[in-house]
Design a protein around this motif. Structure first.
Motif, PDB file in Angstrom:
ATOM      1  N   GLY A  24      35.882  48.858  -5.232  1.00 38.36           N
ATOM      2  CA  GLY A  24      35.565  49.090  -3.820  1.00 38.36           C
ATOM      3  C   GLY A  24      34.195  49.712  -3.641  1.00 38.36           C
ATOM      4  N   PRO A  25      33.908  50.173  -2.417  1.00 37.14           N
ATOM      5  CA  PRO A  25      32.593  50.749  -2.149  1.00 37.14           C
ATOM      6  C   PRO A  25      32.350  52.034  -2.939  1.00 37.14           C
ATOM      7  CG  PRO A  25      33.963  50.749  -0.161  1.00 37.14           C
ATOM      8  CD  PRO A  25      34.773  50.161  -1.259  1.00 37.14           C
ATOM      9  N   ARG A  26      31.086  52.261  -3.282  1.00 40.88           N
ATOM     10  CA  ARG A  26      30.686  53.469  -4.005  1.00 40.88           C
ATOM     11  C   ARG A  26      29.743  54.264  -3.115  1.00 40.88           C
ATOM     12  NH1 ARG A  26      26.921  53.071  -8.857  1.00 40.88           N
ATOM     13  NH2 ARG A  26      26.093  55.146  -8.671  1.00 40.88           N
ATOM     14  N   TYR A  27      29.981  55.578  -3.037  1.00 41.74           N
ATOM     15  CA  TYR A  27      29.196  56.448  -2.174  1.00 41.74           C
ATOM     16  C   TYR A  27      28.536  57.553  -2.987  1.00 41.74           C
ATOM     17  CZ  TYR A  27      31.972  54.158   1.407  1.00 41.74           C
ATOM     18  OH  TYR A  27      32.562  53.220   2.203  1.00 41.74           O
ATOM     19  N   GLY A  28      27.402  58.027  -2.492  1.00 34.36           N
ATOM     20  CA  GLY A  28      26.709  59.137  -3.120  1.00 34.36           C
ATOM     21  C   GLY A  28      27.306  60.461  -2.680  1.00 34.36           C
ATOM     22  N   PRO A  29      26.723  61.558  -3.171  1.00 34.29           N
ATOM     23  CA  PRO A  29      27.235  62.880  -2.814  1.00 34.29           C
ATOM     24  C   PRO A  29      27.159  63.126  -1.308  1.00 34.29           C
ATOM     25  CG  PRO A  29      25.492  63.038  -4.474  1.00 34.29           C
ATOM     26  CD  PRO A  29      25.575  61.611  -4.049  1.00 34.29           C
ATOM     27  N   ALA A  30      28.163  63.818  -0.788  1.00 37.69           N
ATOM     28  CA  ALA A  30      28.220  64.140   0.643  1.00 37.69           C
ATOM     29  C   ALA A  30      27.124  65.146   1.001  1.00 37.69           C
ATOM     30  CB  ALA A  30      29.584  64.702   0.987  1.00 37.69           C
ATOM     31  N   VAL A  31      26.499  64.921   2.151  1.00 36.41           N
ATOM     32  CA  VAL A  31      25.453  65.807   2.658  1.00 36.41           C
ATOM     33  C   VAL A  31      25.807  66.177   4.097  1.00 36.41           C
ATOM     34  CG1 VAL A  31      22.996  65.976   3.233  1.00 36.41           C
ATOM     35  CG2 VAL A  31      23.710  64.676   1.228  1.00 36.41           C
ATOM     36  N   VAL A  32      25.769  67.459   4.413  1.00 38.40           N
ATOM     37  CA  VAL A  32      26.003  67.908   5.791  1.00 38.40           C
ATOM     38  C   VAL A  32      24.690  67.793   6.548  1.00 38.40           C
ATOM     39  CG1 VAL A  32      26.681  69.832   7.267  1.00 38.40           C
ATOM     40  CG2 VAL A  32      27.878  69.431   5.112  1.00 38.40           C
ATOM     41  N   VAL A  33      24.742  67.117   7.703  1.00 39.46           N
ATOM     42  CA  VAL A  33      23.545  66.843   8.494  1.00 39.46           C
ATOM     43  C   VAL A  33      23.691  67.497   9.867  1.00 39.46           C
ATOM     44  CG1 VAL A  33      22.163  65.020   9.577  1.00 39.46           C
ATOM     45  CG2 VAL A  33      23.155  64.651   7.310  1.00 39.46           C
ATOM     46  N   ARG A  34      22.703  68.290  10.230  1.00 39.73           N
ATOM     47  CA  ARG A  34      22.659  68.867  11.570  1.00 39.73           C
ATOM     48  C   ARG A  34      22.121  67.798  12.511  1.00 39.73           C
ATOM     49  NH1 ARG A  34      19.585  74.520  13.063  1.00 39.73           N
ATOM     50  NH2 ARG A  34      20.211  74.548  15.235  1.00 39.73           N
ATOM     51  N   CYS A  35      22.786  67.617  13.671  1.00 40.99           N
ATOM     52  CA  CYS A  35      22.390  66.535  14.571  1.00 40.99           C
ATOM     53  C   CYS A  35      22.858  66.807  15.997  1.00 40.99           C
ATOM     54  CB  CYS A  35      22.989  65.214  14.085  1.00 40.99           C
ATOM     55  SG  CYS A  35      24.786  65.151  14.222  1.00 40.99           S
ATOM     56  N   PHE A  36      22.463  65.927  16.888  1.00 40.90           N
ATOM     57  CA  PHE A  36      23.050  65.852  18.215  1.00 40.90           C
ATOM     58  C   PHE A  36      23.893  64.589  18.201  1.00 40.90           C
ATOM     59  CE2 PHE A  36      23.167  64.096  22.484  1.00 40.90           C
ATOM     60  CZ  PHE A  36      23.735  65.157  23.164  1.00 40.90           C
TER      61      PHE A  36
END
Length: 104
Positions: A24-36
Motif C-alpha cells: 500500500g501507500p508509504r508515508y514519511g514522518p509526520a510533521v505538525v504544521v501551523r496553518c489557517f
C-alpha cells in the motif's frame, strides 16, 4: 511577507506521500504544521486536470512539503488526503506568501 501569526490558529499533521509499495501507500514522518484551516467545500482540479471536490483548504508558510496523496490529520481528528499543493508567491507585492494545501 507571511500570513500573520495570529491567523495561524490551527495545527494539522502532514505525513508526506512517498509512493506505493506492495503493501500500500508509504508515508514519511509526520510533521505538525501551523496553518489557517478553511473547512469549505469547493470544486478544484487535481494534478491530472480532473474536477474533484475539496472539503478543506489549509494555508501554511512557504516550504511545507505535502505532495498529492499525502495523509493529513485535521484538528478534529479527521484523516484526509492532499489533492494538490500550490505555492502562492506575492512576487514582492505587499501580500502574504504562503502554501495552499487543498484537501479531500
Amino acid at each position: 511577507m507571511l500570513i500573520p501569526r495570529f491567523l495561524m490558529r490551527h495545527r494539522i499533521t502532514v505525513e508526506p506521500y512517498l509512493g506505493d509499495t506492495s503493501k500500500g501507500p508509504r508515508y514519511g514522518p509526520a510533521v505538525v504544521v501551523r496553518c489557517f484551516l478553511d473547512e469549505q467545500t469547493r470544486g478544484v482540479r487535481n494534478p491530472a486536470g480532473e474536477q474533484v471536490t475539496s472539503t478543506s483548504t489549509a494555508y501554511a508558510d512557504p516550504g511545507i512539503v505535502a505532495p498529492p496523496f499525502s495523509r493529513v490529520t485535521l484538528p478534529d481528528g479527521r484523516v484526509t488526503k492532499v489533492i494538490q499543493t500550490k505555492n502562492r508567491d506575492g512576487g514582492g507585492l505587499p501580500v502574504p506568501d504562503h502554501v495552499e494545501i487543498q484537501l479531500e
